[in-house]
Design a protein around this motif. Structure first.
Motif, mmCIF file in Angstrom:
data_model
loop_
_atom_site.group_PDB
_atom_site.id
_atom_site.type_symbol
_atom_site.label_atom_id
_atom_site.label_comp_id
_atom_site.label_asym_id
_atom_site.label_seq_id
_atom_site.Cartn_x
_atom_site.Cartn_y
_atom_site.Cartn_z
ATOM 1 N N PRO A 16 -45.574 34.895 -2.190
ATOM 2 C CA PRO A 16 -45.928 34.257 -3.485
ATOM 3 C C PRO A 16 -45.354 34.435 -4.919
ATOM 4 O O PRO A 16 -43.468 35.019 -4.120
ATOM 5 C CB PRO A 16 -46.678 35.975 -3.619
ATOM 6 N N GLU A 17 -45.147 34.003 -5.563
ATOM 7 C CA GLU A 17 -44.291 33.790 -6.983
ATOM 8 C C GLU A 17 -44.816 34.455 -7.926
ATOM 9 O O GLU A 17 -45.215 33.589 -8.174
ATOM 10 C CB GLU A 17 -43.401 32.108 -6.556
ATOM 11 N N MET A 18 -43.802 35.020 -8.672
ATOM 12 C CA MET A 18 -44.059 35.669 -9.765
ATOM 13 C C MET A 18 -43.275 34.962 -10.795
ATOM 14 O O MET A 18 -42.032 34.352 -10.505
ATOM 15 C CB MET A 18 -44.156 37.139 -10.298
ATOM 16 N N TYR A 19 -43.821 34.291 -12.197
ATOM 17 C CA TYR A 19 -43.259 34.004 -13.496
ATOM 18 C C TYR A 19 -44.021 34.501 -14.511
ATOM 19 O O TYR A 19 -45.007 34.803 -13.719
ATOM 20 C CB TYR A 19 -43.110 32.326 -12.969
ATOM 21 N N THR A 20 -43.714 34.102 -15.514
ATOM 22 C CA THR A 20 -44.014 34.694 -16.782
ATOM 23 C C THR A 20 -44.166 33.130 -17.717
ATOM 24 O O THR A 20 -43.187 32.245 -18.045
ATOM 25 C CB THR A 20 -43.013 35.211 -17.516
ATOM 26 N N THR A 21 -45.546 33.076 -18.572
ATOM 27 C CA THR A 21 -45.789 32.600 -19.148
ATOM 28 C C THR A 21 -44.648 32.507 -20.714
ATOM 29 O O THR A 21 -44.347 33.044 -21.172
ATOM 30 C CB THR A 21 -47.377 31.900 -19.278
#
Length: 140
Positions: A16-21
């Motif tokens: 799982p990869e997390m990013y912020t819009t």
């Protein structure tokens, strides 16, 4: 608009990869693989059919919880809104299945887990501001 809600049981196929819009909303993305097994009476054994892959996206607080709780290869149950899109890349057409997750949990038919309630959303994920009010339209 009607939405197609699905529940898919499978294994996490990518970390799982997390990013912020750009608007500051947290999103966690991973791929989920699911392979149907069938009993082959001629062979007297189980056989696997083709594997289907889904891109799963979890938003906001769920995004942080998924990132902290889910790892590669783990068995999951994912419920969410199914979106099918057709695209073209390098001259090849393909169809992609995506799930916008509403709920994600470990598949307890294949193992155990422990639940920890959080008192507040993870600090790294700001909750989005309230949406702007909708303008009223007069009908005549």
């Amino acid at each position: 608009m009607n939405e197609t809600l699905v529940t898919v049981v499978g294994n996490v196929a990518t970390e799982p990869e997390m990013y912020t819009t750009a608007t500051g909303v947290g999103v966690t993305r991973f791929r989920l693989a699911t392979t149907a097994r069938r009993w082959d009476s001629e062979r007297g054994a189980w056989t696997d059919s083709a594997t289907s892959f889904y891109t799963v996206r979890a938003w906001r607080t769920l995004a942080g919880h998924v990132k902290e709780s889910v790892g590669l290869g783990e068995p999951l149950v994912v419920q969410g809104r199914l979106k099918i899109r057709e695209d073209e890349r390098d001259g090849r057409r393909f169809t992609a299945a995506e799930i916008e997750a509403v709920a994600v949990g470990h598949d307890l038919a294949r193992g155990t887990t422990r639940f920890s309630r959080t008192s507040a959303p993870p600090a790294t994920l700001p909750e989005p501001a309230a949406p702007p009010p909708v303008a009223a339209v007069a009908m005549s």
